[in-house]
Write an enzyme that holds these catalytic residues in place. Structure first.
Site, PDB file in Angstrom:
ATOM      1  N   LYS A   3       0.669  -1.094   0.056  1.00  0.00           N
ATOM      2  CA  LYS A   3      -0.041  -0.397  -0.379  1.00  0.00           C
ATOM      3  C   LYS A   3       0.884   1.553  -0.046  1.00  0.00           C
ATOM      4  O   LYS A   3       1.277   1.843   0.759  1.00  0.00           O
ATOM      5  CB  LYS A   3      -0.828  -0.286   1.375  1.00  0.00           C
ATOM      6  CG  LYS A   3      -1.928   1.258   1.323  1.00  0.00           C
ATOM      7  CD  LYS A   3      -2.334   1.694   2.092  1.00  0.00           C
ATOM      8  CE  LYS A   3      -1.630   2.809   3.065  1.00  0.00           C
ATOM      9  NZ  LYS A   3      -1.941   3.658   2.468  1.00  0.00           N
ATOM     10  N   GLU A  50      10.946   0.933   9.604  1.00  0.00           N
ATOM     11  CA  GLU A  50      11.997   2.263   9.579  1.00  0.00           C
ATOM     12  C   GLU A  50      10.950   3.493   9.869  1.00  0.00           C
ATOM     13  O   GLU A  50      10.340   3.635   9.055  1.00  0.00           O
ATOM     14  CB  GLU A  50      12.208   2.019   7.474  1.00  0.00           C
ATOM     15  CG  GLU A  50      13.319   1.239   7.691  1.00  0.00           C
ATOM     16  CD  GLU A  50      14.347   0.875   8.159  1.00  0.00           C
ATOM     17  OE1 GLU A  50      14.915   1.837   8.649  1.00  0.00           O
ATOM     18  OE2 GLU A  50      15.107  -0.088   7.846  1.00  0.00           O
ATOM     19  N   CYS A 104      14.494  11.449   5.859  1.00  0.00           N
ATOM     20  CA  CYS A 104      13.910  10.378   7.322  1.00  0.00           C
ATOM     21  C   CYS A 104      15.053  10.705   7.619  1.00  0.00           C
ATOM     22  O   CYS A 104      15.255  11.132   9.033  1.00  0.00           O
ATOM     23  CB  CYS A 104      13.545   9.411   6.975  1.00  0.00           C
ATOM     24  SG  CYS A 104      14.851   8.475   5.769  1.00  0.00           S
TER      25      CYS A 104
HETATM   26  P1  TAP Z   1       2.960   7.581   8.661  1.00  0.00           P
HETATM   27  O1  TAP Z   1       1.891   8.991   8.525  1.00  0.00           O
HETATM   28  O2  TAP Z   1       3.654   7.280   9.907  1.00  0.00           O
HETATM   29  O3  TAP Z   1       2.319   7.354   6.908  1.00  0.00           O
HETATM   30  C1  TAP Z   1       2.881   5.831   6.546  1.00  0.00           C
HETATM   31  C2  TAP Z   1       2.028   5.008   5.951  1.00  0.00           C
HETATM   32  O4  TAP Z   1       1.384   4.279   6.783  1.00  0.00           O
HETATM   33  C3  TAP Z   1       1.453   5.589   5.633  1.00  0.00           C
HETATM   34  O5  TAP Z   1       0.928   4.880   3.416  1.00  0.00           O
HETATM   35  C4  TAP Z   1      -0.096   5.603   5.443  1.00  0.00           C
HETATM   36  O6  TAP Z   1      -1.243   5.343   4.951  1.00  0.00           O
HETATM   37  C5  TAP Z   1       0.278   4.248   6.222  1.00  0.00           C
HETATM   38  N1  TAP Z   1      -1.110   3.889   8.186  1.00  0.00           N
HETATM   39  C6  TAP Z   1      -1.392   5.381   8.292  1.00  0.00           C
HETATM   40  N2  TAP Z   1      -1.991   4.695   9.409  1.00  0.00           N
HETATM   41  C7  TAP Z   1      -2.163   3.420   9.148  1.00  0.00           C
HETATM   42  C8  TAP Z   1      -2.302   2.522  10.019  1.00  0.00           C
HETATM   43  N3  TAP Z   1      -3.437   2.303  10.944  1.00  0.00           N
HETATM   44  N4  TAP Z   1      -2.088   0.710   9.784  1.00  0.00           N
HETATM   45  C9  TAP Z   1      -1.581   0.390   8.273  1.00  0.00           C
HETATM   46  N5  TAP Z   1      -0.936   2.331   8.140  1.00  0.00           N
HETATM   47  C10 TAP Z   1      -0.602   3.115   8.284  1.00  0.00           C
HETATM   48  O7  TAP Z   1       3.911   8.541   7.948  1.00  0.00           O
HETATM   49  P2  TAP Z   1       4.372   9.702   6.719  1.00  0.00           P
HETATM   50  O8  TAP Z   1       3.236  10.682   7.054  1.00  0.00           O
HETATM   51  O9  TAP Z   1       3.337   9.439   5.646  1.00  0.00           O
HETATM   52  O10 TAP Z   1       5.259  10.442   6.730  1.00  0.00           O
HETATM   53  C11 TAP Z   1       6.789  10.770   7.291  1.00  0.00           C
HETATM   54  C12 TAP Z   1       7.386   9.543   8.335  1.00  0.00           C
HETATM   55  O11 TAP Z   1       7.969   8.345   8.334  1.00  0.00           O
HETATM   56  C13 TAP Z   1       8.441  10.466   9.378  1.00  0.00           C
HETATM   57  O12 TAP Z   1       8.010  10.384  10.257  1.00  0.00           O
HETATM   58  C14 TAP Z   1       9.890   9.983   8.756  1.00  0.00           C
HETATM   59  O13 TAP Z   1      10.542  10.287   9.015  1.00  0.00           O
HETATM   60  C15 TAP Z   1       9.535   8.579   8.371  1.00  0.00           C
HETATM   61  N6  TAP Z   1       9.653   7.909   7.126  1.00  0.00           N
HETATM   62  C16 TAP Z   1      10.945   7.198   8.089  1.00  0.00           C
HETATM   63  C17 TAP Z   1      11.876   6.654   7.191  1.00  0.00           C
HETATM   64  C18 TAP Z   1      13.333   5.713   7.449  1.00  0.00           C
HETATM   65  S1  TAP Z   1      13.761   4.905   6.643  1.00  0.00           S
HETATM   66  N7  TAP Z   1      13.388   5.444   8.227  1.00  0.00           N
HETATM   67  C19 TAP Z   1      12.075   6.901   5.889  1.00  0.00           C
HETATM   68  C20 TAP Z   1      11.095   7.759   4.836  1.00  0.00           C
HETATM   69  C21 TAP Z   1      10.068   8.401   6.181  1.00  0.00           C
HETATM   70  P3  TAP Z   1      -2.155   6.976   4.295  1.00  0.00           P
HETATM   71  O14 TAP Z   1      -1.565   7.010   3.273  1.00  0.00           O
HETATM   72  O15 TAP Z   1      -2.904   7.096   4.720  1.00  0.00           O
HETATM   73  O16 TAP Z   1      -1.276   8.077   5.562  1.00  0.00           O
END
Ligand code: TAP
Length: 517
Positions: free
Chosen positions: A212, A288, A322
């Site tokens: 997803k 991650e 990130c």
């Molecule tokens: P999240 O809000 O955590 O979303 C990540 C993914 O999880 C999205 O596809 C999201 O869907 C999904 N998701 C949300 N709630 C869920 C649930 N209850 N059950 C299953 N899946 C769910 O993060 P984001 O805002 O997209 O990304 C930013 C964060 O990612 C930052 O904290 C950043 O540091 C971190 N990040 C970390 C890394 C590494 S490698 N450590 C790399 C990139 C980003 P939706 O699309 O509907 O929100």
């Protein structure tokens, strides 16, 4: 309404396979884009149950690019069932590891052939500057597929010297086996690259997958699915189900037939996912998560390089990175000079249309994120940090946010603790020569993703690398990731690695076979 059907031919194979989908077609970036907007399940593009869809928006002009089908729980069930069939009985389960590698190489070649198209799509969907999308978002994705294609036929177990059951002899061998159906849930900052980092290792290990992508940036995942079909990856091996996290994502992490979940995203959602993996069927999980990575700049550094890379450590991919350096600690004797130079250089950054080749800074990914950044700035000001530059939304269409610099940031402040995930530099001072003190401050975070140090003193750098609590340490460089180098955090930045040989272990299980003779 429905555009003409696209017919794709199975590349290089005798069998001619037709994949039909309802394409979105656009003229953008002086090229013709054609891509799917439906779910990809069992080798076919299909509408979601009830035909539900969500719009995806171009952050550079706030216009809706297209509607993307939104997978329901039932759609996820279908995708998982297809992945299970493909894993247990499909062609994928029968071909050799070397043939699997050849398919992944073929996929990488196709991505290469379509790289401008993929980069354009990534740029309009996520706001990434086109030149960066080409080099990093898409370029590193291709490299990742090639790297793991090469691993397919090199995954092997061991022979273990165990005690014999005398007078008989014994031999123990270990076998590395794929886990089965894997679920992947990825964020919006590097949509295709996050998909590739996880899926390439997952498929190289022989698993099948349901992914997803983030709901705000799903387009390159769908174009990728088309290329995967074109490459001849058998039906059911890759399934792409766009949708929301709370519904579609949750259906994957909760599914009893998914045996492994690979997640990249926030720490908050990582905990929700881990919980659902535990209570559903105790599936293996790797996370991650977020970061607030410290970058420590000692006065004995190469100053110009520390300015240039210090800026990149924060502003790369408009801060939606990130491993972005969320906290910059500068030694007192060069602190004022450093802040002044960074402000001067940041003013020179060219902000604008991400498709313009001379632009280095595009819009933030989506509106809610931009609004969070504005709140973040407000909290910094309220806590007493000095706003040196930026901090506002730009007066133009699109989700543009000014590159921002804060100085006089103190450790107790909100902006020193929380991740912004945007182009906001937070600079703090540390006393001259206070190595132990700055390490202590750098480690005083629940995050432990990355870190960096600038100094010409090798032993100081090595001591830093030893003491710092972070999965990645950059010495006199920053953002220098590579497909062969394992990547992943400590503490609440999660566990498990992407990239390198280590990432394969996230998608393998070890079977121990003991023989008596
Ligand atoms: P999240 O809000 O955590 O979303 C990540 C993914 O999880 C999205 O596809 C999201 O869907 C999904 N998701 C949300 N709630 C869920 C649930 N209850 N059950 C299953 N899946 C769910 O993060 P984001 O805002 O997209 O990304 C930013 C964060 O990612 C930052 O904290 C950043 O540091 C971190 N990040 C970390 C890394 C590494 S490698 N450590 C790399 C990139 C980003 P939706 O699309 O509907 O929100």
């Amino acid at each position: 309404e429905f555009c003409s059907a696209v017919v794709l031919k199975h590349r290089g194979a005798n069998e001619v396979k037709q994949i039909v989908y309802r394409p979105i077609e656009l003229e953008v970036n002086k090229r013709h884009l054609k891509f799917p907007c439906q779910l990809f399940i069992d080798g076919e593009f299909v509408d979601a149950e009830g035909g539900k869809s969500i719009p995806t928006v171009n952050p550079a002009n706030e216009e809706v690019i297209c509607q993307v089908q939104f997978g329901s729980k039932n759609d996820v069930n279908k995708a998982v069932a297809a992945a299970k069939r493909a894993f247990e009985d499909g062609e994928w389960s029968k071909i050799s590891a070397r043939e699997r590698g050849n398919l992944l190489y073929r996929l990488a070649d196709l991505m290469q052939e379509h790289k401008e198209e993929l980069a354009t799509l990534e740029s309009i969907d996520s706001g990434a500057v086109y030149t960066l999308a080409l080099k990093t978002h898409v370029g590193m994705s291709i490299e990742t597929w090639r790297y793991y294609a090469g691993w397919c036929d090199k995954i092997q177990g061991t022979t273990v010297p165990i005690s014999d059951a005398r007078p008989n002899k014994n031999l123990t061998i270990t076998k590395k086996e794929p886990i089965g159906v894997c679920g992947l849930i990825t964020p919006w900052n590097y949509p295709l690259m996050m998909l590739s980092w996880k899926m390439a290792a997952c498929l190289a290990a022989g698993n099948t997958v349901v992914i997803k992508p983030a709901q705000v940036s799903p387009l390159t995942a769908l174009k990728f699915a088309e290329l995967a079909a074109l490459a001849g990856i058998p039906p059911g091996v890759i399934n792409v189900v766009p949708g929301t996290g709370s519904l579609t994502g949750n259906a994957i992490s909760n599914h009893p037939d998914v045996r492994k979940l690979g997640f990249t995203g926030s720490t908050e959602i990582g905990k929700v996912i881990m919980n659902s993996c535990a209570t559903s069927n105790l599936k293996k999980v790797s996370l991650e998560l977020g970061g607030k990575s410290p970058l420590v700049i000692f006065s004995d550094c190469d100053f110009d390089k520390a300015v240039r890379l210090g800026m990149q450590s924060v502003f790369f991919n408009k801060g939606e990175n990130c491993i972005a350096a969320g906290r910059i600690f500068v030694e007192a004797s060069i602190y004022d000079k450093y802040v002044k130079r960074v402000v001067k250089e940041t003013k020179k950054m060219k902000i604008g249309d991400p498709l313009d080749r001379s632009v280095s800074h595009g819009p933030q990914n989506h509106l809610a994120h931009l609004q969070k950044l504005l709140e973040f700035v407000q909290k910094g000001v309220e806590d007493g940090a000095k706003l040196e530059l930026g901090g506002r939304r730009m007066q133009r269409p699109g989700y543009f946010f000014e590159p921002t610099v804060f100085s006089n940031v103190e450790d107790h402040m909100y902006i020193a603790i929380e991740e912004s995930f945007g182009p906001i530099m937070c600079i703090s001072k540390f006393q001259n020569g206070d190595f132990d003190g700055v390490i202590k401050r750098a480690n005083a975070s629940e995050y432990g993703l990355a870190s960096g140090v600038f100094t010409k003193d090798l032993s100081k750098a090595m001591r830093f690398a030893e003491k710092i609590e972070a999965g990645t340490v950059f010495v006199n460089t920053y953002n220098k990731t590579d497909v062969a180098a394992p990547f992943g955090g400590f503490k609440q930045s999660g566990f498990g690695k992407d990239l390198g040989q280590e990432a394969l272990n996230e998608y393998l299980k070890t079977k121990c076979v003991t023989i008596e003779y």
